[in-house]
Write an enzyme that holds these catalytic residues in place. Structure first.
Site, PDB file in Angstrom:
ATOM      1  N   THR A  61       0.861  -1.323   0.051  1.00 44.82           N
ATOM      2  CA  THR A  61       0.029  -0.194  -0.144  1.00 44.82           C
ATOM      3  C   THR A  61       0.927   1.438  -0.094  1.00 44.82           C
ATOM      4  O   THR A  61       2.196   1.229  -0.221  1.00 44.82           O
ATOM      5  CB  THR A  61      -1.022   0.017   1.141  1.00 44.82           C
ATOM      6  OG1 THR A  61      -1.993   1.065   0.908  1.00 44.82           O
ATOM      7  CG2 THR A  61      -0.269   0.118   2.395  1.00 44.82           C
ATOM      8  N   LYS A  65       3.484   1.543  -3.649  1.00 44.08           N
ATOM      9  CA  LYS A  65       2.812   0.735  -4.933  1.00 44.08           C
ATOM     10  C   LYS A  65       3.750   1.011  -6.121  1.00 44.08           C
ATOM     11  O   LYS A  65       3.721   0.017  -7.015  1.00 44.08           O
ATOM     12  CB  LYS A  65       1.298   1.209  -5.174  1.00 44.08           C
ATOM     13  CG  LYS A  65       0.351   0.751  -3.973  1.00 44.08           C
ATOM     14  CD  LYS A  65      -1.003   1.099  -4.429  1.00 44.08           C
ATOM     15  CE  LYS A  65      -1.795   0.636  -3.321  1.00 44.08           C
ATOM     16  NZ  LYS A  65      -3.416   0.686  -3.521  1.00 44.08           N
ATOM     17  N   ASP A 101      -6.140  -3.930  -7.528  1.00 44.60           N
ATOM     18  CA  ASP A 101      -7.068  -2.827  -6.929  1.00 44.60           C
ATOM     19  C   ASP A 101      -8.318  -2.644  -8.147  1.00 44.60           C
ATOM     20  O   ASP A 101      -9.367  -2.307  -7.679  1.00 44.60           O
ATOM     21  CB  ASP A 101      -6.193  -1.652  -6.786  1.00 44.60           C
ATOM     22  CG  ASP A 101      -5.518  -1.409  -5.767  1.00 44.60           C
ATOM     23  OD1 ASP A 101      -5.940  -2.051  -4.657  1.00 44.60           O
ATOM     24  OD2 ASP A 101      -4.385  -0.584  -5.586  1.00 44.60           O
ATOM     25  N   GLY A 127      -3.851  10.340 -10.579  1.00 43.44           N
ATOM     26  CA  GLY A 127      -2.807   9.560  -9.864  1.00 43.44           C
ATOM     27  C   GLY A 127      -2.772   8.184  -9.930  1.00 43.44           C
ATOM     28  O   GLY A 127      -3.575   7.562 -10.945  1.00 43.44           O
ATOM     29  N   THR A 150      -4.305  19.416 -12.345  1.00 46.67           N
ATOM     30  CA  THR A 150      -3.214  19.434 -13.334  1.00 46.67           C
ATOM     31  C   THR A 150      -3.866  18.792 -14.728  1.00 46.67           C
ATOM     32  O   THR A 150      -3.476  17.621 -14.823  1.00 46.67           O
ATOM     33  CB  THR A 150      -2.016  18.898 -12.889  1.00 46.67           C
ATOM     34  OG1 THR A 150      -1.867  19.529 -11.615  1.00 46.67           O
ATOM     35  CG2 THR A 150      -0.837  19.377 -13.686  1.00 46.67           C
TER      36      THR A 150
HETATM   37  P1  ATR Z   1      -2.681   8.288  -5.617  1.00 48.15           P
HETATM   38  O1  ATR Z   1      -1.379   7.415  -6.159  1.00 48.15           O
HETATM   39  O2  ATR Z   1      -3.321   7.770  -4.353  1.00 48.15           O
HETATM   40  O3  ATR Z   1      -3.699   8.488  -6.850  1.00 48.15           O
HETATM   41  P2  ATR Z   1      -1.326  10.696  -6.334  1.00 48.15           P
HETATM   42  O4  ATR Z   1      -0.389  10.201  -7.523  1.00 48.15           O
HETATM   43  O5  ATR Z   1      -0.665  11.530  -5.294  1.00 48.15           O
HETATM   44  O6  ATR Z   1      -2.074   9.503  -5.456  1.00 48.15           O
HETATM   45  O7  ATR Z   1      -2.417  11.581  -6.793  1.00 48.15           O
HETATM   46  C1  ATR Z   1      -3.271  12.474  -6.063  1.00 48.15           C
HETATM   47  C2  ATR Z   1      -4.581  13.027  -7.061  1.00 48.15           C
HETATM   48  O8  ATR Z   1      -5.174  13.891  -6.159  1.00 48.15           O
HETATM   49  C3  ATR Z   1      -4.048  13.935  -8.227  1.00 48.15           C
HETATM   50  O9  ATR Z   1      -4.905  13.664  -9.280  1.00 48.15           O
HETATM   51  C4  ATR Z   1      -3.871  15.170  -7.714  1.00 48.15           C
HETATM   52  O10 ATR Z   1      -4.025  16.352  -8.580  1.00 48.15           O
HETATM   53  P3  ATR Z   1      -2.905  16.835  -9.239  1.00 48.15           P
HETATM   54  O11 ATR Z   1      -2.268  15.776 -10.267  1.00 48.15           O
HETATM   55  O12 ATR Z   1      -3.219  18.159  -9.904  1.00 48.15           O
HETATM   56  O13 ATR Z   1      -1.698  16.821  -8.191  1.00 48.15           O
HETATM   57  C5  ATR Z   1      -5.272  15.284  -6.810  1.00 48.15           C
HETATM   58  N1  ATR Z   1      -5.070  16.312  -5.618  1.00 48.15           N
HETATM   59  C6  ATR Z   1      -4.489  16.233  -4.633  1.00 48.15           C
HETATM   60  N2  ATR Z   1      -4.598  17.453  -3.994  1.00 48.15           N
HETATM   61  C7  ATR Z   1      -5.590  18.217  -4.577  1.00 48.15           C
HETATM   62  C8  ATR Z   1      -6.373  19.335  -4.456  1.00 48.15           C
HETATM   63  N3  ATR Z   1      -6.321  20.131  -3.439  1.00 48.15           N
HETATM   64  N4  ATR Z   1      -7.500  19.692  -5.384  1.00 48.15           N
HETATM   65  C9  ATR Z   1      -7.485  19.058  -6.445  1.00 48.15           C
HETATM   66  N5  ATR Z   1      -6.981  17.910  -6.599  1.00 48.15           N
HETATM   67  C10 ATR Z   1      -6.005  17.460  -6.001  1.00 48.15           C
END
Ligand code: ATR
Length: 260
Positions: A61, A65, A101, A127, A150
């Site tokens: 986890t 990962k 997953d 992500g 983004t």
């Molecule tokens: P995981 O592997 O668990 O999916 P991650 O790769 O860190 O985690 O991805 C986090 C996601 O949450 C991303 O899509 C991120 O958006 P960005 O690509 O713009 O960073 C999104 N995210 C995190 N904080 C955010 C916020 N405050 N508002 C909108 N999206 C957010």
């Protein structure tokens, strides 16, 4: 006695040991499943123990990962496509990285929405979690909308998966919404979607975060159907249990009762 565990940092909050140990017991399987809380600096050392077969298998986890892929002798096609591993097991002496997953996500979603093909689906995030969901939807021929803070990251995913990238400012109507971002984890986080969007045709909401996020609370207030993120934990675990034990008749109810 075969030893298994969940590798993460931090990981003591994980429900996985409860779930697997209950299942081992009810099946009479000689296994034990423990927390493997490993700091990033200790990962190399821990993986040497894994490779020396101290564990028969591991769940993986956050935050490992993706990182763990470099330790695997082989990766399943699914793990390669998603770019993340949540399961390690041995096959013919080789350490294999796999991913369950996507199956957990899809099975949990289908329990609440049986007619996915006829629904517009909105995935929020770009992500690793979003990648697993997109892979799953592509498996059943669903082409979702994808939105991410983004946008360039969403565009990258559009090249790999069947999706249509959209903007937060101009979201298309959808009936199924999946939050794959971390928004909602923090106590002061806002709801990832405005209420007027949720109340305009959304039927099913799936927040991958295992807690009562503002999105979950608001959706419940609006009377929308919710997918419980714990059902995803359950179903990804059912697939892992099969790999760990070769038991086909998985005690799903026992596993569920242990984490519900
Ligand atoms: P995981 O592997 O668990 O999916 P991650 O790769 O860190 O985690 O991805 C986090 C996601 O949450 C991303 O899509 C991120 O958006 P960005 O690509 O713009 O960073 C999104 N995210 C995190 N904080 C955010 C916020 N405050 N508002 C909108 N999206 C957010």
């Amino acid at each position: 006695m075969k030893k298994f565990g969940v590798l993460g940092f931090p990981v003591k909050h994980s429900l996985s040991p409860l779930m697997y140990n209950a299942a081992f017991e009810v099946c009479g399987f000689e296994g034990f499943y423990e927390f493997c809380e490993v700091e990033p600096d200790d990962l190399n050392c821990f993986m040497k123990r894994v490779k020396s077969r101290e564990y028969a298998g591991l769940s993986v986890t956050v935050p490992y990962k993706e990182k763990i892929m470099e330790y695997c002798d082989e990766l399943s096609d699914v793990a390669k496509k998603i770019g993340a591993v949540n399961l390690l097991y041995f096959e013919k002496g080789k350490l294999v990285g796999d991913n369950t997953d996507w199956f957990g996500f899809l099975t949990a979603l289908k329990e609440v929405e049986s007619d996915l093909a006829s629904k517009a689906v909105l995935i929020i995030g770009a992500g690793g979690a979003a990648r697993a969901c997109l892979y799953a939807l592509n498996q059943v021929g669903v082409k979702p909308f994808l939105v991410n803070r983004t946008k360039s990251k969403a565009m990258e995913l559009a090249e790999e998966f069947l999706v249509e990238v959209v903007d937060f400012e101009n979201l298309p109507a959808s009936q199924v919404v999946v939050n794959c971002t971390s928004v909602g984890l923090g106590d002061s986080d806002p709801c990832i979607l405005p209420e007027d969007y949720l109340s305009n045709g959304v039927e099913v909401v799936f927040d991958l975060i295992y807690k009562e996020t503002p999105l979950v609370l608001q959706s419940r207030n609006l009377g929308l159907k919710l997918v419980d993120a714990k059902r995803m934990l359950l179903w990804q675990g059912v697939r892992q249990f099969e790999k760990f034990t070769d038991i086909i008749d998985v005690p799903v109810d026992t596993m569920w009762n242990s984490i519900e």
